[in-house]
Design a protein around this motif. Structure first.
Motif, short mmCIF file in Angstrom:
data_model
loop_
_atom_site.label_atom_id
_atom_site.label_comp_id
_atom_site.label_asym_id
_atom_site.label_seq_id
_atom_site.Cartn_x
_atom_site.Cartn_y
_atom_site.Cartn_z
N GLU A 27 0.82 -1.21 0.00
CA GLU A 27 0.00 0.00 0.00
C GLU A 27 0.86 1.26 0.00
O GLU A 27 0.48 2.28 -0.60
N THR A 28 2.01 1.21 0.66
CA THR A 28 2.89 2.38 0.72
C THR A 28 3.31 2.81 -0.68
O THR A 28 3.28 4.00 -1.01
N TYR A 29 3.72 1.85 -1.51
CA TYR A 29 4.12 2.17 -2.88
C TYR A 29 2.93 2.69 -3.68
O TYR A 29 3.10 3.60 -4.51
N ALA A 30 1.75 2.14 -3.46
CA ALA A 30 0.56 2.62 -4.17
C ALA A 30 0.23 4.06 -3.78
O ALA A 30 -0.12 4.88 -4.64
N GLN A 31 0.34 4.38 -2.50
CA GLN A 31 0.10 5.75 -2.05
C GLN A 31 1.11 6.70 -2.69
O GLN A 31 0.76 7.83 -3.08
N LEU A 32 2.37 6.27 -2.78
CA LEU A 32 3.40 7.10 -3.41
C LEU A 32 3.06 7.37 -4.87
O LEU A 32 3.24 8.50 -5.37
N ALA A 33 2.54 6.36 -5.57
CA ALA A 33 2.18 6.54 -6.98
C ALA A 33 1.04 7.54 -7.14
O ALA A 33 1.04 8.36 -8.07
N ILE A 34 0.07 7.51 -6.23
CA ILE A 34 -1.03 8.50 -6.28
C ILE A 34 -0.49 9.89 -6.06
O ILE A 34 -0.81 10.84 -6.80
N ALA A 35 0.35 10.07 -5.04
CA ALA A 35 0.90 11.39 -4.71
C ALA A 35 1.77 11.93 -5.84
O ALA A 35 1.76 13.14 -6.14
N ALA A 36 2.53 11.05 -6.50
CA ALA A 36 3.39 11.49 -7.60
C ALA A 36 2.57 11.98 -8.78
O ALA A 36 3.01 12.86 -9.52
N ARG A 37 1.39 11.42 -8.96
CA ARG A 37 0.53 11.84 -10.07
C ARG A 37 -0.17 13.17 -9.78
O ARG A 37 -0.24 14.05 -10.64
N ILE A 38 -0.75 13.30 -8.59
CA ILE A 38 -1.60 14.45 -8.33
C ILE A 38 -0.88 15.57 -7.58
O ILE A 38 -1.41 16.68 -7.46
N GLY A 39 0.31 15.30 -7.07
CA GLY A 39 1.09 16.32 -6.38
C GLY A 39 0.72 16.42 -4.90
O GLY A 39 -0.39 16.05 -4.50
N PRO A 40 1.63 16.96 -4.07
CA PRO A 40 1.40 17.00 -2.62
C PRO A 40 0.23 17.89 -2.21
O PRO A 40 -0.47 17.59 -1.24
#
Length: 535
Positions: free
Chosen positions: A212-225
């Motif tokens: 899940e940690t890697y999946a959350q990182l992928a979401i954040a990288a797409r939509i920005g902090p």
């Protein structure tokens, strides 16, 4: 009793989906559908990735909650200092009977996990990516996802990517166990604590984190902090994946923004309006009582503040009609059986703790309670992995949360309620072995039983010295059990005990039952109104 949890139970979402985007369209997002739903992903530099992780306060979602940006920087610094290529590992081992959120992500959104892992691999200059799994369904889904991306373990590949399948065991999910198995060893902790960031797979610095940690990182990288931070709490932005089971009408995996009241999550799953207690964080987690449930919100800090734990994201309520200590005893016995059998605090301490809980339920009085407290205290911070610590935390939380029931059992004749088996355990209390046989030496299943012939036993006590996992001596100096299962790791010691018994009062026999039923409490009747609980 509760129904078994399938690999992929019902999935719900509160608010706008992030990790579960597209779940309403297809059962599994293959690569083309994944790109349609989430869009392309641009690579980021190592420091950019670390800053992104820090800005969204991303912490590991496997239970420990270690800040991801610190782990990322530590691996990068170690790799540069030593002049070696690091390794990226996704820990998709989900070996608690009550946890399914990572299994759901791997089965339904494997490319979201790979997005995050590949971002890290490219930023770090890694040449090896390994995804650790324990279930047949997760292995199939992730191998298909690698094939869809053209990734393989070929020597000619710029990035060697592979899936590591291990047995379903509680200790398999430990980082050190997964690394050891990738290096060709058994999937158990090595007995010495070494930082994976410094010395991981093949001795190289290794970035290992939860799926899940890697999946959350992928979401954040797409939509920005900034956009990521618009969901959830200010200090813990984003969403959380939870597995809700136990005494609920609809066991489910649910994606919720941080800050949602815990009671709302329970209502969605059909939990009792006033549960007797809620186990938070899974079987290495903590209980909170009914009053506290109304105060808690879904966040790591909030649950910690009220005495609970986010842990592995498992939420398990129980009803007012069941014995909470009896329910906890079933879990304690399972935790004891999950030992790797290689360090005393685990393979001696946890069975002793389970016996202590059983003694309390069977009228052992204040002495039994004090003995349990002492055992739980003694196993902490002394094991080869975190299994003894998490198990002790669960037991101590049980004692603290259910004081009225504890008093009824310690000072009276018990609470009078049945044990309904609402907390999920694997069938027969055991995790299934790998399909096709797998590594049978690691599954821990009992294959033999040892018996005491009371007509011959003279109370020499040698059996308790040789086989303390099974035998303890009573006040009269004789063994306290007449027959017992032998853990697989202790079979050699059991044979030695039989051979060395001066009175020849022991015998060892093959346990011919393919699936032994879970042990029942001798003084507590089993609930009849629900189906038997499996996995």
């Amino acid at each position: 009793m509760n129904e078994a949890l399938p690999d992929v139970p019902e999935v719900r979402v509160v608010g706008l989906p992030q990790l579960t985007s597209g779940f309403d369209l297809v059962e599994r997002l293959d690569l083309p559908m994944h790109l349609k739903v989430h869009g392309p992903l641009e690579p980021l530099g190592g420091e950019q990735l670390a800053q992104l992780s820090e800005s969204i306060n991303l912490k590991g979602r496997g239970g420990a909650g270690f800040p991801f940006h610190k782990k990322l920087r530590s691996v990068a610094e170690a790799a540069i200092k030593r002049g070696v290529r690091p390794v990226v590992v996704v820990n998709g081992s989900e070996d608690e009977p009550a946890c399914r959120k990572d299994t759901v992500l791997i089965n339904r959104a494997p490319h979201l996990i790979l997005d995050g892992a590949l971002l890290c691999a490219e930023a770090l200059g890694a040449r090896q990516l390994v995804i650790g799994v324990t279930r047949e369904s997760t292995q199939r889904s992730m191998e298909a996802a690698l094939a869809e991306r053209g990734l393989s373990n070929s020597r000619r590949s710029a990035l060697k990517a592979s899936v590591q399948r291990n047995p379903v065991r509680m200790v398999t999910g430990a980082a050190a166990s997964l690394i050891r198995s990738i290096d060709g060893g058994p999937a158990v902790p090595p007995g010495r604590k070494v930082s994976a960031s410094q010395n991981g797979v093949g001795g190289a610095p290794t970035l290992l984190s939860n799926a899940e940690t890697y999946a959350q990182l992928a979401i954040a990288a797409r939509i920005g902090p900034e956009r990521y931070g618009n969901t959830g709490l200010y200090d813990e932005p984003g969403t959380v994946m939870l597995t809700v089971s136990g005494a609920v009408a609809r066991p489910m995996v649910i994606e919720v923004p941080t800050g949602v009241p815990l009671r709302y999550v329970l209502q969605l799953a059909g939990a009792p309006p006033v549960p007797q207690g809620v186990l938070t964080g899974g079987y290495h987690g903590k209980w909170i009582d009914a009053a506290t449930v109304n105060e808690a919100i879904v966040s790591r800090n909030s649950l910690d503040a009220v005495g609970g734990a986010l842990g592995a994201g498992a939420i398990l309520p129980i009803t007012q009609e069941t014995c909470p200590l009896g329910e906890s005893l079933r879990v304690a016995q399972w935790l004891a059986e999950e030992s790797a059998g290689q360090c005393g605090p685990c393979y001696l301490g946890l069975p002793a703790a389970a016996r202590g809980m059983e003694d309390i339920l069977n009228g052992g009085g204040p002495a039994a309670l004090e003995a349990l407290k002492q055992v739980a205290k003694n196993v902490k911070r002394r094991g080869a992995c975190s299994h003894p610590d998490g198990s002790a935390m669960f037991l101590e939380s049980t004692i603290k949360a259910f004081t009225d029931d504890l008093a009824a059992h310690v000072l009276g004749n018990g609470c009078g309620r049945p044990v309904e088996g609402v907390l999920p355990l694997f069938e027969g209390g055991r995790a299934p072995a790998l399909a096709g046989g797998g590594d049978s030496g690691d599954d821990g299943a009992s294959r033999q039983k040892i018996y005491v012939d009371w007509t011959l036993c003279r109370g020499h006590g040698l059996c308790a010295d040789i086989l303390p996992e099974v035998f303890q001596l009573g006040a009269d100096g004789f063994p306290t059990v007449a027959q017992a299962k032998v853990p697989q790791y202790a079979e050699a010691k059991a044979l030695r005990a039989v051979r060395r018994c001066p009175a020849l009062a022991l015998r060892l026999e093959e346990d011919t039952r393919s699936q032994a039923p879970a042990r029942n409490l001798p003084v507590i009747s089993q609930g009849r109104g629900r189906r038997a609980l499996g996995r």
